[in-house]
Every structure is written in structure tokens, then in C-alpha cells.
Design a protein around this motif. Structure first.
Motif, PDB file in Angstrom:
ATOM      1  N   HIS A 213      21.619  -7.057   7.771  1.00  0.00           N
ATOM      2  CA  HIS A 213      22.222  -6.046   8.654  1.00  0.00           C
ATOM      3  C   HIS A 213      22.272  -6.501  10.123  1.00  0.00           C
ATOM      4  O   HIS A 213      23.253  -6.255  10.832  1.00  0.00           O
TER       5      HIS A 213
ATOM      6  N   HIS B 294      25.455  -7.013  12.702  1.00  0.00           N
ATOM      7  CA  HIS B 294      25.712  -6.465  14.048  1.00  0.00           C
ATOM      8  C   HIS B 294      26.308  -7.532  14.978  1.00  0.00           C
ATOM      9  O   HIS B 294      27.196  -7.242  15.772  1.00  0.00           O
TER      10      HIS B 294
ATOM     11  N   SER C 146      19.345  -2.078  18.665  1.00  0.00           N
ATOM     12  CA  SER C 146      19.740  -0.976  17.775  1.00  0.00           C
ATOM     13  C   SER C 146      18.611   0.039  17.705  1.00  0.00           C
ATOM     14  O   SER C 146      17.655  -0.028  18.476  1.00  0.00           O
ATOM     15  N   GLY C 147      18.726   0.961  16.736  1.00  0.00           N
ATOM     16  CA  GLY C 147      17.683   1.980  16.586  1.00  0.00           C
ATOM     17  C   GLY C 147      16.379   1.385  16.084  1.00  0.00           C
ATOM     18  O   GLY C 147      15.302   1.860  16.401  1.00  0.00           O
TER      19      GLY C 147
ATOM     20  N   PHE D  21      14.995   5.426  23.245  1.00  0.00           N
ATOM     21  CA  PHE D  21      15.949   6.451  23.683  1.00  0.00           C
ATOM     22  C   PHE D  21      15.856   7.691  22.795  1.00  0.00           C
ATOM     23  O   PHE D  21      15.887   8.812  23.277  1.00  0.00           O
ATOM     24  N   ASP D  22      15.729   7.469  21.486  1.00  0.00           N
ATOM     25  CA  ASP D  22      15.669   8.616  20.568  1.00  0.00           C
ATOM     26  C   ASP D  22      14.396   9.435  20.798  1.00  0.00           C
ATOM     27  O   ASP D  22      14.429  10.669  20.794  1.00  0.00           O
TER      28      ASP D  22
ATOM     29  N   PRO E 247      21.399  11.641  18.291  1.00  0.00           N
ATOM     30  CA  PRO E 247      20.494  10.599  18.746  1.00  0.00           C
ATOM     31  C   PRO E 247      20.369  10.550  20.274  1.00  0.00           C
ATOM     32  O   PRO E 247      21.325  10.867  20.991  1.00  0.00           O
TER      33      PRO E 247
ATOM     34  N   GLY F 125      20.149   8.101  22.508  1.00  0.00           N
ATOM     35  CA  GLY F 125      20.879   7.128  23.332  1.00  0.00           C
ATOM     36  C   GLY F 125      22.088   7.704  24.044  1.00  0.00           C
ATOM     37  O   GLY F 125      22.131   7.743  25.282  1.00  0.00           O
ATOM     38  N   PRO F 126      23.082   8.205  23.282  1.00  0.00           N
ATOM     39  CA  PRO F 126      24.269   8.755  23.943  1.00  0.00           C
ATOM     40  C   PRO F 126      23.940   9.993  24.780  1.00  0.00           C
ATOM     41  O   PRO F 126      24.540  10.203  25.847  1.00  0.00           O
TER      42      PRO F 126
ATOM     43  N   SER G 227      22.436   8.862  28.081  1.00  0.00           N
ATOM     44  CA  SER G 227      23.492   8.260  28.896  1.00  0.00           C
ATOM     45  C   SER G 227      24.336   9.354  29.573  1.00  0.00           C
ATOM     46  O   SER G 227      24.643   9.268  30.768  1.00  0.00           O
TER      47      SER G 227
ATOM     48  N   GLY H   5      24.705  -4.092  18.289  1.00  0.00           N
ATOM     49  CA  GLY H   5      23.829  -2.998  17.877  1.00  0.00           C
ATOM     50  C   GLY H   5      24.197  -1.705  18.589  1.00  0.00           C
ATOM     51  O   GLY H   5      24.911  -1.734  19.607  1.00  0.00           O
TER      52      GLY H   5
ATOM     53  N   VAL I 282      22.860   0.371  20.651  1.00  0.00           N
ATOM     54  CA  VAL I 282      22.621   0.559  22.090  1.00  0.00           C
ATOM     55  C   VAL I 282      23.652  -0.209  22.934  1.00  0.00           C
ATOM     56  O   VAL I 282      23.862   0.107  24.105  1.00  0.00           O
TER      57      VAL I 282
ATOM     58  N   ASN J 283      26.196   1.465  25.135  1.00  0.00           N
ATOM     59  CA  ASN J 283      25.792   2.045  26.418  1.00  0.00           C
ATOM     60  C   ASN J 283      26.561   1.410  27.587  1.00  0.00           C
ATOM     61  O   ASN J 283      26.483   0.202  27.815  1.00  0.00           O
TER      62      ASN J 283
ATOM     63  N   ASP K  60      26.551   1.366  13.267  1.00  0.00           N
ATOM     64  CA  ASP K  60      26.681   0.825  11.907  1.00  0.00           C
ATOM     65  C   ASP K  60      28.072   1.011  11.300  1.00  0.00           C
ATOM     66  O   ASP K  60      28.649   2.101  11.367  1.00  0.00           O
TER      67      ASP K  60
HETATM   68  O1  KG4 Z   1      22.884   0.011  15.273  1.00  0.00           O
HETATM   69  P1  KG4 Z   1      22.679   1.453  15.040  1.00  0.00           P
HETATM   70  O2  KG4 Z   1      23.881   2.308  14.708  1.00  0.00           O
HETATM   71  O3  KG4 Z   1      21.664   1.710  13.886  1.00  0.00           O
HETATM   72  C1  KG4 Z   1      20.596   0.860  13.626  1.00  0.00           C
HETATM   73  O4  KG4 Z   1      20.814  -0.193  12.982  1.00  0.00           O
HETATM   74  O5  KG4 Z   1      19.487   1.216  14.092  1.00  0.00           O
HETATM   75  O6  KG4 Z   1      21.950   2.014  16.344  1.00  0.00           O
HETATM   76  C2  KG4 Z   1      21.588   3.354  16.511  1.00  0.00           C
HETATM   77  C3  KG4 Z   1      20.889   3.482  17.865  1.00  0.00           C
HETATM   78  C4  KG4 Z   1      20.251   4.856  18.096  1.00  0.00           C
HETATM   79  O7  KG4 Z   1      18.909   4.666  18.483  1.00  0.00           O
HETATM   80  C5  KG4 Z   1      21.074   5.443  19.239  1.00  0.00           C
HETATM   81  O8  KG4 Z   1      20.317   6.292  20.097  1.00  0.00           O
HETATM   82  C6  KG4 Z   1      21.561   4.214  19.958  1.00  0.00           C
HETATM   83  O9  KG4 Z   1      21.818   3.276  18.932  1.00  0.00           O
HETATM   84  N1  KG4 Z   1      22.798   4.443  20.723  1.00  0.00           N
HETATM   85  C7  KG4 Z   1      22.872   4.380  22.077  1.00  0.00           C
HETATM   86  C8  KG4 Z   1      24.211   4.710  22.416  1.00  0.00           C
HETATM   87  N2  KG4 Z   1      24.908   4.950  21.251  1.00  0.00           N
HETATM   88  C9  KG4 Z   1      24.020   4.777  20.231  1.00  0.00           C
HETATM   89  N3  KG4 Z   1      21.941   4.071  22.986  1.00  0.00           N
HETATM   90  C10 KG4 Z   1      22.305   4.112  24.276  1.00  0.00           C
HETATM   91  N4  KG4 Z   1      23.549   4.430  24.692  1.00  0.00           N
HETATM   92  C11 KG4 Z   1      24.530   4.732  23.811  1.00  0.00           C
HETATM   93  N5  KG4 Z   1      25.752   5.044  24.254  1.00  0.00           N
END
Ligand code: KG4
Ligand code: ZN
Length: 345
Positions: free
Chosen positions: A111, A115, A142-143, A172-173, A184, A186-187, A190, A281, A283, A286, A316
Motif C-alpha cells: 500500500h 501511495h 498518511s493516517g 491530526f486525527d 478525519p 486532517g482536512p 486545515s 499519502g 496528508v 494538505n 486511498d
Molecule cells: O493515505 P490515507 O487516505 O489513508 C492511510 O493510508 O492512512 O490518509 C488518511 C489520512 C488521515 O489521517 C487524514 O486526516 C489525512 O490523511 N488527511 C489530511 C488531509 N486530507 C487527509 N491531513 C491534512 N490535511 C489534509 N487536507
């Protein structure tokens, strides 16, 4: 070569068809995010149950959208890990059954490597991408992961460092939850941070920049979460835990994370004299991280080009899995493929 990929490592059920690793012919993502927002995070059993519901309709739609017959697909690819075991199993076992029934080669994909390949994809309506030259430095955020990887070529990856505790997205979460923001985090963080900036206020909160001066390429974010908790408790005691305080804390935590991520990324880029810097990933969606990383690449006069996936490919999806499978084409007999939630590079 046309590859149909399946991705079910967490809360997205995704399938896509990609031609020659770059051209997206179809890309379907069904997210159970809204369900997890109700519980403030992912409950693995709920995620797996949603995967079961959507896997077949999502694959069917991916094939219908690209208007190809099954005989026109050259291979299948599937995410085998890392991720949640219940979720992974749905995609892996479905892919194995299809590979057997359709008699197609099946490529297992990591995975995290998937990414990285979001950077190599071009949607139909976009101009061809500037070529990514090697060596490249990749920041995977990523998460579940925060890793710096040196990519000397396809299939030649060297892990330089990663988080010792929480991943950037995880931080962030968790902070999102402390600030009562929707999952979640992160967004949400932001968006709240933007409200602080719009007012152009002076910030009175200073958060730490964990490990920013350490000479390795490791990260640590759990202390930052504790620092935010301390600020929240203080604000609550003073009856000051209000919207402006949440905007400010969001701004500060985003600033701290971005500063640490960029500082180590640029240092690694200088050390290894890379020709490309790639963000990847969830994040990497952002804006602050994307903009500052691009700006720093210019300011430091690095001879590297900056890349970040289009926003809907940061989180993802299966198109990135198909691309990774094309550039690292190593089919494995379906009988030998198993899901591995702990898979590393
Ligand atoms: O890559 P992903 O979809 O799933 C994993 O493989 O973990 O990442 C999800 C993560 C979450 O923690 C979410 O809060 C973060 O990505 N995320 C962001 C943004 N969009 C998603 N973090 C900061 N800013 C964003 N705009
Ligand atoms: Zn992911």
C-alpha cells in the motif's frame, strides 16, 4: 498494458483500470468515511463489513466505466498490506478469486509503495506529466505512516527514516478529536487553520517541533499531541476554549507538523542530491504542506523538481495500486498471496 487494481486496506473500497501505469481509464472509490465520522474514528469491524458490501459493485463499476471487456484486461493487482486485516482480506481474497476465474496474472502491491505511484498518474483530462527523474526523495504521510524513502529507480527503494510513534495523519486525527472537530482531523484542522489566518491574528500559542534538529530522518509526533492537550486543558480552565482558540490551535499544530516534515525532507533531498521530491499519502492533500514544500525546494535552490499527486489521488485509491503494479510487474501465483497487515517496505 491494462491493469485492474483493487484496494481495500482501510475504509475505502476502491477499484481502477490504468493503462501503462499512467493513464487512468476508470477510478472508483467508495468511502465509508461518513460512517466512521459518527464514531469519531475507524472501528475495524465496521470498516470490514462495509468492504464486503461494496467490493463487487465497485469492481463492476470500474470495469463498466472504462468500457472494456474482461478479455481486454492484461492483469490484476491488489493491495496486500499494510492495513486493517479484516479490510485487506476482502480485497485480497476477491482478487485471488477473480485471477483464478479469469485466468489473469495477479500482482500483490504494498500500500505504501502504491501511495508513491499516485505521482505517476495522469487523468484523461490532464496534460502529460513532467517526467519524474531519479533519484527521487519521497515523503509518505498518511493516517498510519510517516516515512522518508530514497527512490533510486522503480523497485529500488531505500528507507531513510520514519515516525517513532504517531503518524502525521494520526496526530491530526487525534488532535481533531481534542478540538471537537469532525473526523478525519486532517482536512478539518486545515479548514480551521485557514480561519485563523484569514483574521491575520497574532498567535500566542507556541507548540514544540519534535526532533527537528536530530540528524536522522526519524519523526515523533506524540509529544505534540500531549502539548495540544495541555493547551486545551488550560484554555478550558480559563473558560477560553472557544472558536477563536480552536482556529489558533489548528493553525499552530498544522504549522508545527509541516515545519518538521519539510525540514527533514529538504535535508534528505540535499544529502542525497535528488532530482525529484515527491509527496504522497493522505496528508499530502494538505495545501500548507504542498505549498511550503514547493516553495522551500525553490528557496534552497535545490536542483530537484517538486511533485504532489492531484488531491483526489492523495488519499486511498486503486489507480495508484495499478500504477505501482505496472512499474514493478511481478505476478505471483494466487495460491501464494496472503494479506499482511504488518507489511513493511
Ligand atoms: O493515505 P490515507 O487516505 O489513508 C492511510 O493510508 O492512512 O490518509 C488518511 C489520512 C488521515 O489521517 C487524514 O486526516 C489525512 O490523511 N488527511 C489530511 C488531509 N486530507 C487527509 N491531513 C491534512 N490535511 C489534509 N487536507
Ligand atoms: Zn493510504
Amino acid at each position: 498494458m491494462r491493469i485492474l487494481a483493487i484496494e481495500t486496506s482501510c475504509d475505502e473500497t476502491a477499484s481502477a483500470v490504468v493503462e501503462n501505469g499512467t493513464k487512468i481509464l476508470s477510478n472508483v472509490v467508495s468511502s465509508s468515511l461518513a460512517l466512521h465520522a459518527k464514531t469519531g474514528g475507524i472501528i475495524p469491524e465496521n470498516a470490514a463489513r462495509e468492504q464486503i458490501k461494496y467490493i463487487i459493485p465497485v469492481i463492476k463499476e470500474a470495469i463498466e466505466n472504462c468500457k472494456l471487456e474482461i478479455e481486454n484486461l492484461d492483469a490484476l493487482a491488489v493491495t496486500v498490506g499494510p492495513g486493517l486485516i479484516g479490510s485487506l482480506l476482502i480485497g485480497v481474497e476477491t482478487a485471488k478469486a477473480l485471477a483464478f476465474a479469469w485466468n489473469k496474472p495477479l500482482i500483490p502491491v504494498n500500500h505504501l509503495i502504491g501511495h508513491i505511484y499516485a505521482n505517476f498518474l495522469t487523468a484523461n483530462d490532464q496534460r502529460p506529466k513532467t517526467i519524474i527523474e531519479f533519484p527521487a526523495l519521497v515523503l509518505i504521510v498518511s493516517g498510519g505512516h510517516t516515512d522518508l524513502v530514497l527512490m533510486k529507480d522503480h523497485g529500488k527503494l531505500k528507507w531513510l527514516g520514519g515516525t517513532r510513534d504517531d503518524a502525521a495523519g494520526e496526530l491530526f486525527d487525534k488532535v481533531g478529536r481534542l478540538l471537537n472537530l469532525p473526523y478525519p482531523g486532517g482536512p478539518s484542522i486545515s479548514a480551521e487553520a485557514d480561519k485563523f489566518r484569514i483574521k491575520n491574528s497574532e498567535s500566542r500559542i507556541t507548540l514544540p517541533r519534535p526532533m527537528i534538529n536530530s540528524q536522522d530522518f526519524d519523526f515523533s509526533f506524540s509529544g505534540l499531541k500531549t502539548a495540544v492537550l495541555r493547551e486545551v486543558n488550560k484554555l478550558k480552565e480559563e473558560k477560553q476554549f472557544n472558536d477563536p482558540a480552536i482556529h489558533q490551535l489548528s493553525y499552530e499544530v498544522q504549522k508545527a507538523v509541516v515545519e518538521v516534515l519539510i525540514s527533514k525532507t529538504i535535508r534528505a533531498a540535499e544529502k542525497y542530491r535528488v532530482k525529484s521530491i515527491l509527496l504522497s499519502g493522505g496528508v499530502s492533500a494538505n495545501d500548507e504542506l504542498r505549498n511550503q514544500c514547493e516553495q522551500m525546494t525553490k528557496d534552497k535552490r535545490l536542483k530537484a523538481k517538486f511533485f504532489a499527486p492531484v488531491k483526489n489521488l492523495c488519499t486511498d485509491n486503486a489507480a495508484m495500486i495499478a500504477s505501482a503494479a505496472f512499474f514493478n510487474y511481478k505476478p505471483v501465483a494466487w495460491q501464494k498471496i496472503t494479506a499482511n497487515p504488518e507489511l513493511h517496505f
